[in-house]
Design an enzyme around this catalytic site. Sequence first.
Site: not given
Length: 511
Positions: A269, A332, A384
């Site tokens: 990430e 995301k 994440c």
Amino acid sequence: MQRLPWRLPAAFGAGGLSVLGFAPFSLYPLALAGPLLLLWLWRDASPRFGFQSGWAYGLGLLGFGVFWLHISIDQFGNLGTATAIALTLLFVLVLALYYGLVGWLTVRLWRRGGEDWSLLAVVPSLWVLGEWLRGWILTGFPWLVLGYSQIDSPLGGYAPLFGVYGVSWLLLLSVALLFRLLRPGVGGRHWLGGRLWLAGGLVLLWGGGALLHQVQWTEAAGKPLQVSMIQGNIAQEAKWQRDSLRPTLALYTGLTREQWQSDLIIWPETAVPAFAHQVEEMLLQPLAAEALANRSELLIGIPMWDVETGAYYNAMLSLGQDPDQQRGSYAKRHLVPFGEFMPLKRWLRPLVEWLQIPMSDFTPGDSPRPLLRLAGYYAGISICYEDAFGEEVIEALPQAAFLVNASNDAWFGDSLAPRQHLEMARMRALESGRYLLRSTNTGISALIDPKGRIQGFSPAFQQHVLSGEIIPMKGATPYVRVGNWAVVLFSCLGLLLSGGRSPKSSSTTSP
């Protein structure tokens, strides 16, 4: 029952004891012992004490289990240690209220039913609804759901059927059965027969889970793929400094060029500490050409800027094997409050400036499903924190042949957080019957098989390249088809049946 001053500290200790059931300790029987002690404290209690002791349990569980939150606030929010600890404690105090509510309702329904048998539905149903609400309200914080502690226990075998909340339900059913089994006088005139039924139920429950571990819910969809995860181990405090950009890119590109034999190479990430358009010519175009020439695919974590709207995204960008589709991206969707976006930004903007967290104003992506085409297959992508939400991960299924999670747990240092996060990723693999590739900045990168077992990992806080082989999978587990709703609705039904019983006389006194 006489008021005893040690009962609230005992409830707090039960919460702390439960933490030992999770990674890295993984003493899964202790995840039963904590709620069992709490249930023992609730016998013959008042609803008020049920709330107080439930809250104390939550304080112990979350206080010991997620105290690592203060690290990111302190070290990267620039607020100072005292303020960071105070904010973390406030967070724990609020979230522990869910367990207080569970305690209050449990005691009320227990007293209403008048028999310990009602606990077999009340305890698991209320507990799981509390965990589910905690993982949903205000974007959710589903950390330390008890089901995660059972991934290596026989009860983990139920995960492909019911997901982590279903495992929690069965864990709390086991607690209620144990309580009923151990409580003096159970069964009345049929003392032995009652205990045999309870013991038999526990054997069937745990034995069934052990057998389910042997079931293959999915099957191979193609030939094995060679994969590599690059763990750069870039210190978080140095990552976003301007003079760190070129050394960081040199490190990742150098390690990547040693892995072009792999079908898929994954960076963590935000591995690139710059926006995609800023490094287009110096990084993305050359890497895309090299990946294509070597018939490999590269997936990198990189922020992306929309020049028209001014919005920026925490994204994964693929530089692919297919000359007709060299770029694919996923932004995301489930952002972390205060860390990646500011709720009520219009009123709380001064707090953003006070916290001074880099890249803390992302815009959520709008992809309908978290899918990318990688190495010839669809892959389910999470970034994440997103892999903490099983119901969001399974949105990529059954199309996805494997799962990818890119993360950066450097925010939380050498604490329990990276180990707990890895345990959650293992549960996602087990629930879905898919390999999961976890690429992180400082660890713990891992290759996880469809049974949730770790096939290889990168040591934490070390520069490392993890390579291995995965098999693309097809098919769907029962959990993929029904998600969390089956457990939620079943819990609600159990409470309706328990709450609808006529109150029975029972001798109860308030502690």
